[in-house]
Design a protein around this motif. Structure first.
Motif, PDB file in Angstrom:
ATOM      1  N   ILE A 122      24.522   3.844  -7.389  1.00 14.32           N
ATOM      2  CA  ILE A 122      25.238   2.942  -6.911  1.00 14.32           C
ATOM      3  C   ILE A 122      26.265   3.487  -5.644  1.00 14.32           C
ATOM      4  O   ILE A 122      26.579   2.619  -4.807  1.00 14.32           O
ATOM      5  N   ALA A 123      26.299   4.739  -5.694  1.00 14.25           N
ATOM      6  CA  ALA A 123      27.126   5.449  -4.596  1.00 14.25           C
ATOM      7  C   ALA A 123      26.707   5.223  -3.290  1.00 14.25           C
ATOM      8  O   ALA A 123      27.054   4.725  -2.109  1.00 14.25           O
ATOM      9  N   VAL A 124      25.117   5.317  -3.092  1.00 12.31           N
ATOM     10  CA  VAL A 124      24.415   4.961  -1.964  1.00 12.31           C
ATOM     11  C   VAL A 124      24.475   3.531  -1.761  1.00 12.31           C
ATOM     12  O   VAL A 124      24.608   2.953  -0.396  1.00 12.31           O
ATOM     13  N   ALA A 125      24.709   2.604  -2.647  1.00  8.32           N
ATOM     14  CA  ALA A 125      24.480   1.188  -2.216  1.00  8.32           C
ATOM     15  C   ALA A 125      25.838   0.779  -1.579  1.00  8.32           C
ATOM     16  O   ALA A 125      26.010   0.051  -0.846  1.00  8.32           O
ATOM     17  N   ILE A 126      27.140   1.395  -2.161  1.00  4.49           N
ATOM     18  CA  ILE A 126      28.253   1.198  -1.652  1.00  4.49           C
ATOM     19  C   ILE A 126      28.136   1.651  -0.182  1.00  4.49           C
ATOM     20  O   ILE A 126      28.846   1.049   0.763  1.00  4.49           O
ATOM     21  N   VAL A 127      27.669   2.666   0.198  1.00  3.08           N
ATOM     22  CA  VAL A 127      27.597   3.436   1.254  1.00  3.08           C
ATOM     23  C   VAL A 127      26.979   2.548   2.398  1.00  3.08           C
ATOM     24  O   VAL A 127      27.512   2.019   3.289  1.00  3.08           O
ATOM     25  N   ILE A 128      25.979   2.160   2.004  1.00  2.00           N
ATOM     26  CA  ILE A 128      25.182   1.032   2.735  1.00  2.00           C
ATOM     27  C   ILE A 128      25.647  -0.329   3.162  1.00  2.00           C
ATOM     28  O   ILE A 128      25.649  -0.853   4.196  1.00  2.00           O
ATOM     29  N   ALA A 129      26.450  -0.718   1.867  1.00  2.00           N
ATOM     30  CA  ALA A 129      27.126  -2.084   2.056  1.00  2.00           C
ATOM     31  C   ALA A 129      28.257  -1.802   3.292  1.00  2.00           C
ATOM     32  O   ALA A 129      28.532  -2.684   4.119  1.00  2.00           O
TER      33      ALA A 129
END
Length: 69
Positions: free
Chosen positions: A47-54
């Motif tokens: 989820i942390a990577v998804a937030i960074v990408i978003a």
């Protein structure tokens, strides 16, 4: 009527350019700037990577919108 058609065509062209630049920006960020494989991390449901990408895509989108329009 011709002016409206020109505006629609230009909006489509600028939209496609914006999408292409966003995809290129994501690829550049993923492959060149960082050592992390984002696609692998997303498959692992990080989820942390998804937030960074978003956040990255939103910021690049704002920059592209300011430049194109």
């Amino acid at each position: 009527m011709n002016n409206v058609l020109n505006n629609i065509v230009l909006s489509i062209i600028f939209g496609l350019i914006g999408i292409l630049l966003l995809v290129f920006g994501y690829w550049f960020f993923d492959k060149v700037l960082t050592k992390v494989d984002f696609n692998h991390e997303l498959r692992e449901k990080n989820i942390a990577v998804a937030i960074v990408i978003a956040g990255f895509m939103i910021s690049i989108g704002i920059i592209i919108a300011a430049v194109v329009f």
